[in-house]
Design a protein around this motif. Structure first.
Motif, PDB file in Angstrom:
ATOM      1  N   MET A   1       0.805  -1.205   0.000  1.00 17.42           N
ATOM      2  CA  MET A   1       0.000   0.000   0.000  1.00 17.42           C
ATOM      3  C   MET A   1       0.848   1.270   0.000  1.00 17.42           C
ATOM      4  O   MET A   1       0.401   2.287  -0.467  1.00 17.42           O
ATOM      5  N   ILE A   2       2.054   1.219   0.568  1.00 18.52           N
ATOM      6  CA  ILE A   2       2.938   2.388   0.587  1.00 18.52           C
ATOM      7  C   ILE A   2       4.053   2.147  -0.414  1.00 18.52           C
ATOM      8  O   ILE A   2       4.665   1.082  -0.428  1.00 18.52           O
ATOM      9  N   ASP A   3       4.348   3.148  -1.229  1.00 16.41           N
ATOM     10  CA  ASP A   3       5.375   3.013  -2.260  1.00 16.41           C
ATOM     11  C   ASP A   3       6.709   3.606  -1.835  1.00 16.41           C
ATOM     12  O   ASP A   3       7.746   2.993  -1.994  1.00 16.41           O
ATOM     13  N   HIS A   4       6.704   4.825  -1.301  1.00 18.06           N
ATOM     14  CA  HIS A   4       7.964   5.448  -0.895  1.00 18.06           C
ATOM     15  C   HIS A   4       7.684   6.635   0.027  1.00 18.06           C
ATOM     16  O   HIS A   4       6.544   7.077   0.150  1.00 18.06           O
ATOM     17  N   LEU A   5       8.729   7.116   0.647  1.00 13.73           N
ATOM     18  CA  LEU A   5       8.641   8.278   1.522  1.00 13.73           C
ATOM     19  C   LEU A   5       8.729   9.545   0.682  1.00 13.73           C
ATOM     20  O   LEU A   5       9.632   9.683  -0.146  1.00 13.73           O
ATOM     21  N   ASP A   6       7.813  10.466   0.867  1.00 12.50           N
ATOM     22  CA  ASP A   6       7.823  11.737   0.148  1.00 12.50           C
ATOM     23  C   ASP A   6       8.604  12.794   0.930  1.00 12.50           C
ATOM     24  O   ASP A   6       9.478  13.449   0.407  1.00 12.50           O
ATOM     25  N   HIS A   7       8.253  12.968   2.194  1.00 17.74           N
ATOM     26  CA  HIS A   7       8.947  13.942   3.037  1.00 17.74           C
ATOM     27  C   HIS A   7       8.780  13.553   4.499  1.00 17.74           C
ATOM     28  O   HIS A   7       7.951  12.729   4.843  1.00 17.74           O
ATOM     29  N   LEU A   8       9.593  14.157   5.330  1.00 18.89           N
ATOM     30  CA  LEU A   8       9.421  14.069   6.767  1.00 18.89           C
ATOM     31  C   LEU A   8       9.613  15.471   7.318  1.00 18.89           C
ATOM     32  O   LEU A   8      10.020  16.377   6.597  1.00 18.89           O
ATOM     33  N   VAL A   9       9.298  15.649   8.590  1.00 18.44           N
ATOM     34  CA  VAL A   9       9.377  16.975   9.202  1.00 18.44           C
ATOM     35  C   VAL A   9      10.401  16.948  10.322  1.00 18.44           C
ATOM     36  O   VAL A   9      10.399  16.049  11.164  1.00 18.44           O
ATOM     37  N   LEU A  10      11.285  17.927  10.302  1.00 15.72           N
ATOM     38  CA  LEU A  10      12.319  18.094  11.316  1.00 15.72           C
ATOM     39  C   LEU A  10      11.987  19.352  12.106  1.00 15.72           C
ATOM     40  O   LEU A  10      11.715  20.403  11.511  1.00 15.72           O
ATOM     41  N   THR A  11      11.978  19.252  13.430  1.00 14.32           N
ATOM     42  CA  THR A  11      11.763  20.413  14.291  1.00 14.32           C
ATOM     43  C   THR A  11      13.111  20.852  14.835  1.00 14.32           C
ATOM     44  O   THR A  11      13.878  20.036  15.340  1.00 14.32           O
ATOM     45  N   THR A  12      13.397  22.143  14.724  1.00 10.24           N
ATOM     46  CA  THR A  12      14.681  22.672  15.182  1.00 10.24           C
ATOM     47  C   THR A  12      14.492  23.753  16.240  1.00 10.24           C
ATOM     48  O   THR A  12      13.473  24.454  16.247  1.00 10.24           O
ATOM     49  N   ALA A  13      15.484  23.900  17.091  1.00 13.78           N
ATOM     50  CA  ALA A  13      15.506  24.986  18.068  1.00 13.78           C
ATOM     51  C   ALA A  13      16.287  26.179  17.535  1.00 13.78           C
ATOM     52  O   ALA A  13      16.118  27.299  18.004  1.00 13.78           O
ATOM     53  N   ASP A  14      17.139  25.959  16.530  1.00 13.92           N
ATOM     54  CA  ASP A  14      17.998  27.012  15.986  1.00 13.92           C
ATOM     55  C   ASP A  14      17.944  26.954  14.458  1.00 13.92           C
ATOM     56  O   ASP A  14      18.692  26.214  13.818  1.00 13.92           O
ATOM     57  N   GLU A  15      17.040  27.730  13.882  1.00 13.11           N
ATOM     58  CA  GLU A  15      16.797  27.681  12.445  1.00 13.11           C
ATOM     59  C   GLU A  15      18.053  27.954  11.627  1.00 13.11           C
ATOM     60  O   GLU A  15      18.350  27.222  10.672  1.00 13.11           O
ATOM     61  N   ALA A  16      18.820  28.970  11.979  1.00 10.73           N
ATOM     62  CA  ALA A  16      20.017  29.319  11.196  1.00 10.73           C
ATOM     63  C   ALA A  16      21.055  28.204  11.237  1.00 10.73           C
ATOM     64  O   ALA A  16      21.627  27.841  10.207  1.00 10.73           O
ATOM     65  N   ALA A  17      21.317  27.640  12.407  1.00  9.69           N
ATOM     66  CA  ALA A  17      22.297  26.551  12.531  1.00  9.69           C
ATOM     67  C   ALA A  17      21.815  25.312  11.785  1.00  9.69           C
ATOM     68  O   ALA A  17      22.603  24.623  11.132  1.00  9.69           O
ATOM     69  N   CYS A  18      20.536  25.042  11.845  1.00 10.11           N
ATOM     70  CA  CYS A  18      19.959  23.890  11.150  1.00 10.11           C
ATOM     71  C   CYS A  18      20.106  24.054   9.637  1.00 10.11           C
ATOM     72  O   CYS A  18      20.542  23.130   8.940  1.00 10.11           O
ATOM     73  N   ILE A  19      19.769  25.223   9.129  1.00  9.07           N
ATOM     74  CA  ILE A  19      19.895  25.489   7.689  1.00  9.07           C
ATOM     75  C   ILE A  19      21.347  25.352   7.256  1.00  9.07           C
ATOM     76  O   ILE A  19      21.650  24.742   6.229  1.00  9.07           O
ATOM     77  N   ASP A  20      22.264  25.888   8.035  1.00 10.74           N
ATOM     78  CA  ASP A  20      23.689  25.775   7.707  1.00 10.74           C
ATOM     79  C   ASP A  20      24.121  24.319   7.622  1.00 10.74           C
ATOM     80  O   ASP A  20      24.798  23.918   6.678  1.00 10.74           O
ATOM     81  N   PHE A  21      23.737  23.507   8.595  1.00  9.76           N
ATOM     82  CA  PHE A  21      24.144  22.100   8.624  1.00  9.76           C
ATOM     83  C   PHE A  21      23.602  21.334   7.422  1.00  9.76           C
ATOM     84  O   PHE A  21      24.352  20.656   6.715  1.00  9.76           O
ATOM     85  N   TYR A  22      22.320  21.435   7.172  1.00 14.87           N
ATOM     86  CA  TYR A  22      21.714  20.632   6.112  1.00 14.87           C
ATOM     87  C   TYR A  22      22.091  21.118   4.709  1.00 14.87           C
ATOM     88  O   TYR A  22      22.128  20.313   3.775  1.00 14.87           O
ATOM     89  N   THR A  23      22.412  22.396   4.558  1.00 13.56           N
ATOM     90  CA  THR A  23      22.825  22.883   3.236  1.00 13.56           C
ATOM     91  C   THR A  23      24.332  22.795   3.047  1.00 13.56           C
ATOM     92  O   THR A  23      24.801  22.236   2.064  1.00 13.56           O
ATOM     93  N   ARG A  24      25.106  23.300   3.984  1.00 14.67           N
ATOM     94  CA  ARG A  24      26.564  23.340   3.819  1.00 14.67           C
ATOM     95  C   ARG A  24      27.213  21.984   4.060  1.00 14.67           C
ATOM     96  O   ARG A  24      28.056  21.536   3.281  1.00 14.67           O
ATOM     97  N   VAL A  25      26.836  21.295   5.124  1.00 13.06           N
ATOM     98  CA  VAL A  25      27.476  20.024   5.471  1.00 13.06           C
ATOM     99  C   VAL A  25      26.909  18.873   4.643  1.00 13.06           C
ATOM    100  O   VAL A  25      27.665  18.075   4.090  1.00 13.06           O
TER     101      VAL A  25
END
Length: 127
Positions: free
Chosen positions: A1-25
């Protein structure tokens, strides 16, 4: 019934640090959508971003930073990722180690994002 994962949701306490990690690293692309929403895009998947206290509805019952354990398959050899992560000031906390992935054996390293989520980056292990 399920084919694949489309997205998930990540909750962060520090938006800028989170964006830096997931984009730069991790090399994901930051995308804006909807009314002030953001997501990290990679391949045919995405991770929607929620900031603690400003989550979008509906949301998980108890959304908290640092509760995820995520595994990503690298698009480059694992040694290249390790060098890149270390050049970005990231500490590998374990690995490389052999693990069992969803579709094949994987060789993995582990690190933590700014919210202390466990991030596993892997490559297909040779047979």
């Amino acid at each position: 019934m399920i084919d694949h994962l489309d997205h998930l949701v990540l909750t962060t306490a520090d938006e800028a640090a989170c964006i830096d990690f997931y984009t730069r690293v991790l090399g994901m692309r930051l995308e804006s959508f909807g009314a002030g929403r953001s997501a990290f895009v990679f391949g045919a998947q995405k991770i929607n971003l929620h900031v603690r206290g400003r989550e979008f509805e509906p949301k998980a019952h108890l959304p908290v930073p640092g509760a995820l354990d995520l595994c990503f398959i690298a698009s480059v050899p694992l040694e290249d990722f390790i060098r890149h992560a270390e050049a970005c000031g990231q500490r590998i906390i374990e690995g490389p180690v052999l693990r069992t992935g969803a579709a094949f054996r994987i060789r993995s390293v582990y690190l933590r994002d700014p919210d202390l989520n466990l991030i596993e980056v892997s490559e297909r292990a040779e047979a």
